[in-house]
Design a protein around this motif. Structure first.
Motif, mmCIF file in Angstrom:
data_model
loop_
_atom_site.group_PDB
_atom_site.id
_atom_site.type_symbol
_atom_site.label_atom_id
_atom_site.label_comp_id
_atom_site.label_asym_id
_atom_site.label_seq_id
_atom_site.Cartn_x
_atom_site.Cartn_y
_atom_site.Cartn_z
ATOM 1 N N VAL A 178 0.840 -1.205 0.000
ATOM 2 C CA VAL A 178 0.000 0.000 0.000
ATOM 3 C C VAL A 178 0.872 1.252 0.000
ATOM 4 C CG1 VAL A 178 -1.724 1.319 1.283
ATOM 5 C CG2 VAL A 178 -1.890 -1.182 1.180
ATOM 6 N N ASP A 179 1.916 1.257 0.808
ATOM 7 C CA ASP A 179 2.823 2.404 0.856
ATOM 8 C C ASP A 179 3.528 2.597 -0.488
ATOM 9 O OD1 ASP A 179 2.261 2.990 3.508
ATOM 10 O OD2 ASP A 179 3.761 1.580 4.244
ATOM 11 N N ARG A 180 3.949 1.496 -1.105
ATOM 12 C CA ARG A 180 4.629 1.594 -2.396
ATOM 13 C C ARG A 180 3.695 2.168 -3.454
ATOM 14 N NH1 ARG A 180 7.457 -3.776 -4.201
ATOM 15 N NH2 ARG A 180 8.231 -2.336 -5.793
ATOM 16 N N ILE A 181 2.432 1.761 -3.440
ATOM 17 C CA ILE A 181 1.455 2.296 -4.397
ATOM 18 C C ILE A 181 1.248 3.791 -4.166
ATOM 19 C CG2 ILE A 181 -0.973 2.247 -5.085
ATOM 20 C CD1 ILE A 181 -0.931 -0.783 -4.529
ATOM 21 N N ALA A 182 1.179 4.186 -2.898
ATOM 22 C CA ALA A 182 0.992 5.602 -2.570
ATOM 23 C C ALA A 182 2.173 6.431 -3.073
ATOM 24 C CB ALA A 182 0.819 5.772 -1.065
ATOM 25 N N TYR A 183 3.388 5.943 -2.832
ATOM 26 C CA TYR A 183 4.572 6.656 -3.303
ATOM 27 C C TYR A 183 4.656 6.646 -4.833
ATOM 28 C CZ TYR A 183 6.756 7.517 1.237
ATOM 29 O OH TYR A 183 7.045 7.992 2.493
ATOM 30 N N ALA A 184 4.235 5.554 -5.445
ATOM 31 C CA ALA A 184 4.228 5.484 -6.909
ATOM 32 C C ALA A 184 3.290 6.541 -7.490
ATOM 33 C CB ALA A 184 3.809 4.088 -7.368
ATOM 34 N N MET A 185 2.119 6.713 -6.874
ATOM 35 C CA MET A 185 1.169 7.733 -7.327
ATOM 36 C C MET A 185 1.741 9.127 -7.130
ATOM 37 S SD MET A 185 -1.397 6.277 -8.646
ATOM 38 C CE MET A 185 -2.440 7.739 -8.761
ATOM 39 N N LEU A 186 2.427 9.334 -5.995
ATOM 40 C CA LEU A 186 3.050 10.632 -5.737
ATOM 41 C C LEU A 186 4.098 10.950 -6.803
ATOM 42 C CD1 LEU A 186 3.632 13.117 -3.958
ATOM 43 C CD2 LEU A 186 5.230 11.681 -2.646
ATOM 44 N N CYS A 187 4.957 9.990 -7.096
ATOM 45 C CA CYS A 187 5.998 10.202 -8.122
ATOM 46 C C CYS A 187 5.367 10.428 -9.485
ATOM 47 C CB CYS A 187 6.937 9.000 -8.168
ATOM 48 S SG CYS A 187 7.963 8.791 -6.705
ATOM 49 N N PHE A 188 4.287 9.707 -9.764
ATOM 50 C CA PHE A 188 3.568 9.842 -11.030
ATOM 51 C C PHE A 188 3.023 11.258 -11.198
ATOM 52 C CE2 PHE A 188 -0.620 9.148 -13.236
ATOM 53 C CZ PHE A 188 -0.095 8.987 -14.511
ATOM 54 N N LEU A 189 2.409 11.784 -10.158
ATOM 55 C CA LEU A 189 1.858 13.140 -10.205
ATOM 56 C C LEU A 189 2.963 14.183 -10.283
ATOM 57 C CD1 LEU A 189 -1.022 12.797 -7.570
ATOM 58 C CD2 LEU A 189 -1.227 12.864 -10.069
ATOM 59 N N LEU A 190 4.032 14.009 -9.501
ATOM 60 C CA LEU A 190 5.154 14.948 -9.530
ATOM 61 C C LEU A 190 5.797 14.994 -10.906
ATOM 62 C CD1 LEU A 190 6.926 14.230 -6.106
ATOM 63 C CD2 LEU A 190 5.620 16.273 -6.738
ATOM 64 N N LEU A 191 5.975 13.822 -11.519
ATOM 65 C CA LEU A 191 6.604 13.768 -12.838
ATOM 66 C C LEU A 191 5.714 14.413 -13.896
ATOM 67 C CD1 LEU A 191 9.158 12.696 -14.227
ATOM 68 C CD2 LEU A 191 7.882 10.610 -14.767
ATOM 69 N N SER A 192 4.409 14.231 -13.786
ATOM 70 C CA SER A 192 3.478 14.838 -14.745
ATOM 71 C C SER A 192 3.511 16.359 -14.650
ATOM 72 C CB SER A 192 2.055 14.325 -14.497
ATOM 73 O OG SER A 192 1.993 12.927 -14.647
#
Length: 332
Positions: A262-276
């Motif tokens: 769950v934490d990895r998915i949350a961080y993945a979404m954060l990185c995804f939004l930051l990169l966008s």
């Protein structure tokens, strides 16, 4: 874009970032649509590439290590050898797919953002439908410029290889040789930054002017003169941000750092939004820098002429003429 072109030349680092933020926030609807359609897929494929590459290499190295402890010529050895060959084939096929999709979405995103910012600059009524109808006609010019820049980078690396080879067979690891190597590394990095900045400005040129390919690179080289310091600082700041996002993704998502799913998915979404956000902001800054450079060289862009040519994108593609857009000088 509230500023007149004569004022653009006076924008510094803070001014460029502020102007870019104002453009995005004032036109957030259309930039949100561009982000959802083009930039989010670009960010997704980039992060997916990091994760998949790590998984494939992990499997290949594990099998290679196991094969090193397996008797040569045994059935197990042959099976591992075939498996590794298959995994390498999968790896390179994925790389080809990744670079193809990444290139397509990069060119489409650049076309959409540059066209949108130019339309805002000319106070034209710009809609997402108009932008998406223009993008397929513009990205081909960007592709030619990209291929020319790629050829320049390849030639640059070939020259680097020859220089390093000459260094290795002559002075090598002597005290003088180490000093020369440090100088070569600095020069290589400086040249790499210079070529990248030329590419970024040439990409905007390819959309907004009649030049593309080698000609766009030459004009970009002339445009960035006098604003090289600003361009370098922007390049370094953007690339440091880009590297930090990658490091965060690799550290907490790819390797996990003992985090739960769950934490990895949350961080993945954060990185995804930051990169966008980073990709969108970077493309807008790239376009604003072009207008700053044009203003610095007193190359006044006729807004009505630019508007007419942007409108022409919606019909049969007509490149922006130099007499209308590029070389009309104004005096301060």
């Amino acid at each position: 874009m509230d500023r007149e072109q004569e004022e653009m030349q006076f924008l510094g680092l803070f001014g460029v970032f502020t102007e870019s933020f104002k453009i995005i926030s004032s036109w957030r609807k259309i930039f949100s649509q561009i982000t959802l359609t083009l930039i989010l897929p670009l960010s997704f494929i980039y992060l997916l590439h990091i994760e998949v590459t790590n998984l494939l290499l992990h499997k290949i190295f594990n099998n290679a290590e196991e094969m090193s402890f397996t008797p040569l010529g045994s059935p197990r050895y042959e099976k591992l050898s075939d498996l590794i060959s298959s995994e390498w084939a999968t790896f390179w096929l994925f790389k080809i797919f990744y670079f193809t999709v990444l290139l397509i979405f990069s060119l489409l995103s650049t076309s959409a953002v540059v066209y949108t910012v130019a339309s805002i600059y000319t106070a034209r009524d710009v809609t997402f439908r108009k932008v998406m109808s223009v993008v397929p006609k513009v990205w081909k010019r960007l592709m030619v410029t990209f291929l020319c820049v790629s050829a320049a980078f390849i030639a640059y690396h070939i020259i680097l290889f020859l220089v390093v080879f000459t260094w290795a067979v002559t002075i090598g690891s002597t005290k003088a040789g180490i000093a020369v190597l440090v100088i070569l590394i600095i020069l290589f990095f400086a040249g790499f930054v210079y070529l990248t900045i030329i590419w970024q400005v040439a990409s905007v040129l390819s959309v907004l002017e009649e030049s593309y390919g080698v000609q766009a690179m030459k004009k970009s080289k002339e445009l960035i003169k006098g604003k090289m310091g600003l361009a370098i600082v922007i390049f370094l700041m953007l690339n440091v941000t880009f590297i930090l996002i990658q490091v965060l993704f690799k550290a907490v998502v790819v390797t996990g750092w003992k985090l739960g799913s769950v934490d990895r998915i949350a961080y993945a979404m954060l990185c995804f939004l930051l990169l966008s956000v980073f990709f969108l902001f970077g493309l807008v800054i790239q376009t604003v820098l072009y207008f700053v450079c044009k203003s610095y060289h007193h190359e006044n862009i006729d807004k009505s002429a630019l508007s007419d040519h942007l409108e022409a994108f919606l019909g049969e593609y007509v490149p922006l003429k130099a007499r209308d857009v590029q070389l009309e000088q104004y005096h301060v």
